[in-house]
Motif scaffolding. Structure first.
Motif, PDB file in Angstrom:
ATOM      1  N   ARG A  49       1.447  -8.954  -0.337  1.00  0.00           N
ATOM      2  CA  ARG A  49       2.177  -8.344   0.990  1.00  0.00           C
ATOM      3  C   ARG A  49       2.406  -6.827   0.798  1.00  0.00           C
ATOM      4  O   ARG A  49       2.923  -6.283  -0.250  1.00  0.00           O
ATOM      5  N   CYS A  52       3.123   0.442   3.886  1.00  0.00           N
ATOM      6  CA  CYS A  52       2.481   1.605   4.273  1.00  0.00           C
ATOM      7  C   CYS A  52       1.860   2.112   2.549  1.00  0.00           C
ATOM      8  O   CYS A  52       2.756   2.352   1.663  1.00  0.00           O
ATOM      9  N   HIS A  95      -2.974   2.371   4.698  1.00  0.00           N
ATOM     10  CA  HIS A  95      -2.625   0.980   4.992  1.00  0.00           C
ATOM     11  C   HIS A  95      -1.476   0.794   5.754  1.00  0.00           C
ATOM     12  O   HIS A  95      -0.429   1.484   5.327  1.00  0.00           O
ATOM     13  N   ARG A  96      -1.450   0.302   6.798  1.00  0.00           N
ATOM     14  CA  ARG A  96      -0.364   0.119   7.654  1.00  0.00           C
ATOM     15  C   ARG A  96       0.069  -1.382   7.764  1.00  0.00           C
ATOM     16  O   ARG A  96      -0.749  -1.936   8.344  1.00  0.00           O
ATOM     17  N   PRO A  97       1.302  -1.696   7.590  1.00  0.00           N
ATOM     18  CA  PRO A  97       1.559  -3.328   7.556  1.00  0.00           C
ATOM     19  C   PRO A  97       1.259  -3.761   9.076  1.00  0.00           C
ATOM     20  O   PRO A  97       1.697  -2.704   9.988  1.00  0.00           O
ATOM     21  N   ASP A  98       0.932  -5.250   9.136  1.00  0.00           N
ATOM     22  CA  ASP A  98       1.361  -5.548  10.427  1.00  0.00           C
ATOM     23  C   ASP A  98       2.534  -5.781  11.091  1.00  0.00           C
ATOM     24  O   ASP A  98       2.866  -5.748  12.368  1.00  0.00           O
ATOM     25  N   GLY A  99       3.403  -5.905  10.253  1.00  0.00           N
ATOM     26  CA  GLY A  99       5.014  -6.211  10.668  1.00  0.00           C
ATOM     27  C   GLY A  99       5.695  -4.816  10.790  1.00  0.00           C
ATOM     28  O   GLY A  99       4.958  -3.592  10.470  1.00  0.00           O
TER      29      GLY A  99
END
Length: 134
Positions: A49, A52, A95-99
């Motif tokens: 997991r 950013c 990278h940007r998280p989905d949540g």
């Protein structure tokens, strides 16, 4: 993805602040953990997991909750940056998280940094704090 940098610069240290993407609340504040890019690429592919992540040509930076250096001895070459002020010229968000959370969980990140750098995890003594990024 475009990078997000605070217009402010910490003139005393010549560092830029990594700001979070709009709509990503940081109720816990945010710090950053940096690694040289050669380690960072491996780490990014291994973490289950990830929040950013920012990168420039030399370093990659993970956003963690403020105070994630408390009782942790981050191994070299990792660089812990309080307030997410980083010594980078032009980092960009890669990278940007989905949540909705911008954070990479600090304990799994710490353990993976130790594994990639070949350093055994070393928990700081109670009340000791890292001196990097001060």
């Amino acid at each position: 993805m475009a990078g997000l940098l605070s217009r402010g610069r910490d003139e005393t240290r010549g560092q830029l602040r990594l700001d979070l993407p709009p709509g990503m609340p940081a109720a816990l504040g945010h710090d950053a953990v940096g690694l040289p890019a050669r380690h960072g690429r491996r780490l990014l592919s291994r973490l289950p997991r990830t929040g950013c992540v920012y990168s420039d040509t030399e370093w990659m930076w993970w956003i963690v909750p403020a105070g994630s250096d408390h009782d942790l001895a981050w191994p070299l070459p990792a660089y812990y940056s309080r307030g997410a002020y980083v010594p980078a010229a032009a980092p960009r968000l890669i990278h940007r998280p989905d949540g909705p959370s911008p954070y990479t969980p600090p304990i799994p990140l710490y353990l993976m940094v130790c594994q990639i750098t070949g350093v055994a995890p070393a928990w700081a003594r109670y009340g000791a704090r890292s001196t990097q990024g001060v």
